[in-house]
Scaffold this active site. Structure first.
Site, PDB file in Angstrom:
ATOM      1  N   ARG A  46     -49.575  20.568  35.398  1.00 21.53           N
ATOM      2  CA  ARG A  46     -48.962  21.399  36.435  1.00 21.53           C
ATOM      3  C   ARG A  46     -47.753  20.745  37.112  1.00 21.53           C
ATOM      4  O   ARG A  46     -47.103  21.357  37.955  1.00 21.53           O
ATOM      5  CB  ARG A  46     -50.022  21.774  37.494  1.00 21.53           C
ATOM      6  N   SER A  86      -0.163  -0.835  58.674  1.00 15.94           N
ATOM      7  CA  SER A  86      -0.726   0.346  58.027  1.00 15.94           C
ATOM      8  C   SER A  86      -0.119   0.585  56.655  1.00 15.94           C
ATOM      9  O   SER A  86       1.025   0.210  56.398  1.00 15.94           O
ATOM     10  CB  SER A  86      -0.455   1.579  58.899  1.00 15.94           C
ATOM     11  N   GLN A 146     -57.448   5.507  27.042  1.00 14.37           N
ATOM     12  CA  GLN A 146     -58.409   6.589  26.824  1.00 14.37           C
ATOM     13  C   GLN A 146     -57.709   7.684  26.024  1.00 14.37           C
ATOM     14  O   GLN A 146     -56.854   8.388  26.537  1.00 14.37           O
ATOM     15  CB  GLN A 146     -58.916   7.160  28.156  1.00 14.37           C
ATOM     16  N   ALA A 197     -56.221   7.061  35.389  1.00  9.85           N
ATOM     17  CA  ALA A 197     -54.843   7.559  35.364  1.00  9.85           C
ATOM     18  C   ALA A 197     -54.478   8.118  33.995  1.00  9.85           C
ATOM     19  O   ALA A 197     -53.332   8.069  33.575  1.00  9.85           O
ATOM     20  CB  ALA A 197     -53.882   6.430  35.739  1.00  9.85           C
ATOM     21  N   ASP A 206     -53.960   9.449  40.976  1.00  9.25           N
ATOM     22  CA  ASP A 206     -53.174  10.525  41.587  1.00  9.25           C
ATOM     23  C   ASP A 206     -53.655  10.850  43.001  1.00  9.25           C
ATOM     24  O   ASP A 206     -53.349  11.912  43.542  1.00  9.25           O
ATOM     25  CB  ASP A 206     -53.189  11.780  40.698  1.00  9.25           C
TER      26      ASP A 206
HETATM   27  C1  UD1 Z   1     -63.205  15.330  39.580  1.00  9.64           C
HETATM   28  C2  UD1 Z   1     -64.705  15.235  39.863  1.00  9.64           C
HETATM   29  C3  UD1 Z   1     -65.065  16.209  40.975  1.00  9.64           C
HETATM   30  C4  UD1 Z   1     -64.239  15.913  42.224  1.00  9.64           C
HETATM   31  C5  UD1 Z   1     -62.759  15.924  41.877  1.00  9.64           C
HETATM   32  C6  UD1 Z   1     -61.945  15.444  43.027  1.00  9.64           C
HETATM   33  C7  UD1 Z   1     -65.831  14.696  37.761  1.00  9.64           C
HETATM   34  C8  UD1 Z   1     -66.581  15.232  36.617  1.00  9.64           C
HETATM   35  N1  UD1 Z   1     -65.438  15.566  38.668  1.00  9.64           N
HETATM   36  O1  UD1 Z   1     -62.964  16.649  39.112  1.00  9.64           O
HETATM   37  O2  UD1 Z   1     -66.441  16.101  41.304  1.00  9.64           O
HETATM   38  O3  UD1 Z   1     -64.510  16.853  43.227  1.00  9.64           O
HETATM   39  O4  UD1 Z   1     -62.472  15.056  40.770  1.00  9.64           O
HETATM   40  O5  UD1 Z   1     -60.594  15.626  42.751  1.00  9.64           O
HETATM   41  O6  UD1 Z   1     -65.624  13.497  37.860  1.00  9.64           O
HETATM   42  N2  UD1 Z   1     -59.139  11.420  34.329  1.00  9.64           N
HETATM   43  C9  UD1 Z   1     -58.999  10.515  33.288  1.00  9.64           C
HETATM   44  N3  UD1 Z   1     -59.541  10.827  32.086  1.00  9.64           N
HETATM   45  C10 UD1 Z   1     -60.232  11.972  31.867  1.00  9.64           C
HETATM   46  C11 UD1 Z   1     -60.355  12.892  32.936  1.00  9.64           C
HETATM   47  C12 UD1 Z   1     -59.796  12.584  34.146  1.00  9.64           C
HETATM   48  O7  UD1 Z   1     -58.394   9.460  33.459  1.00  9.64           O
HETATM   49  O8  UD1 Z   1     -60.693  12.173  30.738  1.00  9.64           O
HETATM   50  C13 UD1 Z   1     -58.546  11.079  35.631  1.00  9.64           C
HETATM   51  C14 UD1 Z   1     -57.429  12.016  36.024  1.00  9.64           C
HETATM   52  O9  UD1 Z   1     -56.180  11.494  35.623  1.00  9.64           O
HETATM   53  C15 UD1 Z   1     -57.560  12.053  37.546  1.00  9.64           C
HETATM   54  C16 UD1 Z   1     -59.043  11.844  37.775  1.00  9.64           C
HETATM   55  O10 UD1 Z   1     -59.553  11.242  36.605  1.00  9.64           O
HETATM   56  O11 UD1 Z   1     -56.875  10.993  38.159  1.00  9.64           O
HETATM   57  C17 UD1 Z   1     -59.781  13.123  38.068  1.00  9.64           C
HETATM   58  O12 UD1 Z   1     -59.583  14.030  37.030  1.00  9.64           O
HETATM   59  P1  UD1 Z   1     -59.536  15.576  37.271  1.00  9.64           P
HETATM   60  O13 UD1 Z   1     -59.393  16.272  35.980  1.00  9.64           O
HETATM   61  O14 UD1 Z   1     -58.563  15.879  38.340  1.00  9.64           O
HETATM   62  O15 UD1 Z   1     -61.021  15.798  37.808  1.00  9.64           O
HETATM   63  P2  UD1 Z   1     -61.638  17.126  38.319  1.00  9.64           P
HETATM   64  O16 UD1 Z   1     -62.110  17.909  37.147  1.00  9.64           O
HETATM   65  O17 UD1 Z   1     -60.735  17.768  39.271  1.00  9.64           O
END
Ligand code: UD1
Ligand code: CA
Length: 452
Positions: A13, A400, A71, A7, A100
């Site tokens: 966006r 009333s 993180q 998270a 999410d």
């Molecule tokens: C990720 C997956 C992808 C998958 C997709 C599904 C990886 C490399 N890729 O891509 O294969 O199809 O999700 O939606 O895992 N988050 C963190 N810290 C970070 C990055 C992300 O907590 O440094 C969390 C985000 O808040 C989110 C989730 O991890 O809840 C996924 O991150 P997001 O950036 O949406 O991943 P995608 O690049 O879309």
């Protein structure tokens, strides 16, 4: 079993000051849906990786069973899980969820955990439009060999329609060494959790897949448009649950439950009603169209007519409320009470069979049984500085347009004449009226317009 909820992402966006995972879905933060689902699986450790909006997220969600891993900065999903590692039990399985992706169901996760018993398991789904997702690469025998991200995929890999939902179950014992071996030598310069799949295959561990019951379970929220789409899906699920339990809904698409709605048998709910917090509707309750109920209990057989608004209130059985009634916090109505249009009640108890059918304000009052409160009656409970109580005993008739200037008591069986401004207690079984004697002036002429 450990559960890690990712998270830390920013949610650019969403165009909002509120951290993405705190946006409400069905009245509850996105990540709280995931936390509740995680809890239903009774993990030994439940850890949330947070970053953007850190303090707000932590203080909003604080609970004794949650571990927190910061993180900062966010260098990818693999890097995110690495931050959680110190908080996890070293053995068993680690289940990775997204904060999410709120509608993931416990049954689906149980299937995934089962598939992970021998090694690693990925929750995957076939999409007609796989754009943006990591693709599941399989060999000729159909075994998963790796996950390749959209931005790193070859043309033939881009044609794969089976995608990674991001939800995975991994053997914790291998996690430390795998995560340490991740590199960010890829199109996004991130540490991909997905690269672990290739490592597991190389180590000879079986990699299995499991699938959700529906695509909606794995939909993520990245924008307000997606948030609204998921809201309707969540509401539809709630509506279906209610109907399955026997509730009759005039239109399942026009119901909003932003909390918990508990219904007895044969409840009917008309269109466009909103339920917030905990609302209980006992047997055979009927809710008219456009009603709003928040933290309320409605007794068996009661009817709420259109446009009634009820908050922190209890309504007894066989009551008739509305249309356009407003029951504010602290209202307690006993059996068979009738409250009609444009009647506002606050912090008041009304005993059985009493009625206030038209245009009244009842605040800080205790009203007995079989009382009739006439149209336009007002309890003057506030002198601009302090609030005072009005007591109306059993079998009273309030005429009333009466003003009851509190503190004041109307004795049992008393009658108050219409238009009275009651400033002292009214004795029981007596007519009390404060009204100048009516006079008629013969020969009186209306003023005429002066001519210029
Ligand atoms: C990720 C997956 C992808 C998958 C997709 C599904 C990886 C490399 N890729 O891509 O294969 O199809 O999700 O939606 O895992 N988050 C963190 N810290 C970070 C990055 C992300 O907590 O440094 C969390 C985000 O808040 C989110 C989730 O991890 O809840 C996924 O991150 P997001 O950036 O949406 O991943 P995608 O690049 O879309
Ligand atoms: Ca995403």
């Amino acid at each position: 079993m450990n559960i890690v909820i990712l998270a830390a992402g920013q949610g650019k966006r969403m165009h909002s000051n509120l951290p993405k995972v705190l946006h409400p879905l069905a009245g509850k933060a996105l990540v709280s849906h995931v936390i509740d689902t995680a809890r239903s699986l009774s993990p030994r450790k439940l850890c949330i990786v947070y970053g953007h909006g850190g303090d707000t997220v932590r203080t909003t969600l604080a609970a004794p069973d949650l571990g927190w891993a910061l993180q900062e900065p966010q260098l990818g999903t693999g890097h995110a899980v690495m931050q959680a590692l110190p908080y996890l039990d070293a053995d068993g399985t680690t289940l990775v969820l997204y904060g999410d992706v709120p509608l993931i169901q416990p049954e689906t996760l149980k299937k995934l955990l089962h598939a992970a018993q021998a090694g690693l398991a990925i929750l995957t789904v076939e999409l007609t439009d796989p754009n943006g997702y990591g693709r599941i690469v399989r060999n000729a025998a159909g075994h998963v060999t790796s996950i390749v991200e959209q931005k790193d995929a070859s043309a033939s890999q881009l044609a794969i329609c089976e995608v990674n939902t991001g939800i995975m179950a991994l053997p914790t014992a291998c996690l430390g060494q795998w995560l340490a071996a991740l590199s960010n030598d890829n199109a996004q310069h991130e540490y991909y959790l997905t690269d672990i799949v290739g490592m597991a295959v190389a180590a000879g561990l079986p990699v299995r897949t499991a699938h959700p019951a529906g695509e909606w379970e794995v939909l993520g929220v990245n924008s307000k448009v997606q948030l609204a789409e998921l809201e309707r899906i969540a509401q539809r699920l709630t509506a279906e649950q209610l109907m399955t339990q026997g509730v009759r809904l005039a239109d399942p698409a026009r119901l909003d439950v932003r909390g918990e709605l508990v219904c007895g048998r044969d409840v009917f709910i008309d269109v466009n009603c909103v339920f917030e917090g905990k609302v209980e509707l006992d047997e055979a309750v009927e809710i008219g169209p456009n009603c709003v109920l928040k933290n309320a209990r409605i007794g068996a057989g009661s009817r709420l007519a259109a446009f009634s608004h009820i908050e922190d209130a209890v309504v007894g059985p066989d009551a008739v409320i509305g249309p356009f009634a407003r029951l504010r916090p602290g209202t307690e109505l006993a059996a068979g009470v009738h409250i009609g249009n444009f009647v506002e009640i606050k912090n008041s108890k009304i005993a059985a069979q009493s009625k206030a059918n038209h245009l009244a304000y009842i605040g800080d009052a205790i009203i007995g049984s079989r009382v009739n409160v006439g149209a336009g009656t007002i309890t003057c409970n506030y002198d601009g500085a302090n609030k005072y109580q009005t007591i109306i005993e059993d079998d009273v008739f309030i005429g009333s347009d009466t003003q009851l200037v509190a503190p004041v008591t109307v004795g049992r069986g008393a009658t108050i004449g219409a238009g009275t401004t009651l400033t002292r207690d009214a004795p029981p079984d007596t007519l009390t009226v404060s009204r100048p004697k009516q006079i008629s002036i013969a020969g009186w002429k209306r003023p005429a317009k002066t001519k210029k």
